[in-house]
Design an enzyme around this catalytic site. Structure first.
Site, PDB file in Angstrom:
ATOM      1  N   CYS A 112      -1.392 -27.582 -39.789  1.00 27.61           N
ATOM      2  CA  CYS A 112      -2.549 -27.177 -38.997  1.00 27.61           C
ATOM      3  C   CYS A 112      -2.117 -26.382 -37.752  1.00 27.61           C
ATOM      4  CB  CYS A 112      -3.423 -28.379 -38.655  1.00 27.61           C
ATOM      5  SG  CYS A 112      -5.103 -27.895 -38.148  1.00 27.61           S
ATOM      6  N   HIS A 216      -4.504 -30.403 -43.814  1.00 25.35           N
ATOM      7  CA  HIS A 216      -3.855 -31.662 -43.450  1.00 25.35           C
ATOM      8  C   HIS A 216      -3.515 -32.461 -44.713  1.00 25.35           C
ATOM      9  CE1 HIS A 216      -4.195 -32.003 -38.999  1.00 25.35           C
ATOM     10  NE2 HIS A 216      -5.127 -31.076 -39.185  1.00 25.35           N
ATOM     11  N   GLU A 218      -1.476 -34.843 -45.063  1.00 24.48           N
ATOM     12  CA  GLU A 218      -1.279 -36.264 -44.768  1.00 24.48           C
ATOM     13  C   GLU A 218      -2.585 -37.043 -44.890  1.00 24.48           C
ATOM     14  OE1 GLU A 218      -2.777 -34.770 -40.856  1.00 24.48           O
ATOM     15  OE2 GLU A 218      -1.565 -33.972 -42.499  1.00 24.48           O
TER      16      GLU A 218
END
Length: 238
Positions: A112, A216, A218
């Site tokens: 990001c 993102h 994660e």
């Protein structure tokens, strides 16, 4: 031995038990994904003196440039034209971390804000506002579930690292950003784009393992966690 990974933190002012307080923050999504992939995370506090970067980078096997606020537009030679919260001292430290990681050939995963500061560090520029009502990059929702949902498709370049990691020509991703790459740095190669043409993934063109994505991973499951497995493999070699 598990590779040791330095992750840049996000400095934020939040309400706490003690009242409003300035905190060094890091979502557990980052640490959980890193741990699950077989690595050990340590936090690099935001806005440290840039002179500390080389020593810190030397202690770890890889770097994650995490999400956060905007990059100061002055850093890439522009006036403010849509940037919101930014801090030049945060940028200065992360730019020093990138320079040290590149010099030491520490594998780097940029997420990001990470892809944005990496692009700026290497001479690129940013579009300070990419969202539009109803567009591919729709306005960021205040609904947390909607914010983290897979909202649009990224098409990977043929033969790209991400096409190999995902085992596919495309992936559906979340989008939590309002800025993006304008001019790509000369030393970066496009890995993937969204349907509106925005570059959402890139890698370093050279002997430094550096992979950057605008979404993102994660916060996503299944195939998206393969990015961390690839990062672990690279970090284990360093």
């Amino acid at each position: 031995m598990r590779p040791l990974i330095g992750i840049t933190a996000w400095r934020r002012r939040l309400d706490t038990f003690y009242g409003p307080d300035e905190l060094q923050t890091l979502s557990t999504y980052y640490s959980d994904s890193i741990i699950a992939a077989g690595m050990t995370p340590v936090m690099f506090p935001a806005a440290l003196d840039p002179s500390e970067a080389e020593r810190l980078v030397a202690t770890v096997d890889g770097i994650v440039l995490s999400g956060g606020d905007d990059v100061d537009p002055a850093t890439y030679g522009q006036a403010n034209d849509g940037s919101k919260i930014f801090a030049s001292d945060v940028d200065a430290f992360e730019l020093a971390v990138i320079a040290a990681a590149r010099a030491a050939r520490r594998p780097t995963l940029a997420i990001c804000r990470g892809i944005q500061i990496l692009n700026v560090a290497l001479g690129g520029t940013l579009n300070q506002e990419v969202t539009s009502d109803g567009g591919v990059h729709d306005l960021i929702s205040a609904d947390h579930d909607e914010m983290n949902a897979r909202r649009h498709v990224i098409t990977f370049e043929p033969g790209s690292w991400l096409a190999q990691i995902y085992g596919s020509a495309e992936a559906k991703v979340n989008t939590l950003h309002h800025q993006g790459i304008a001019a790509l740095a000369d030393q970066l190669i496009v890995e993937g784009r969204s349907d509106d043409g925005l570059i959402e993934a890139a890698r370093y063109d050279g002997d430094w393992w550096a992979l950057a994505v605008q979404w993102h991973p994660e916060r996503l499951e299944d195939e998206h966690q393969g990015i961390f497995a690839a990062f672990r493999e690279a970090s284990a070699k360093s």
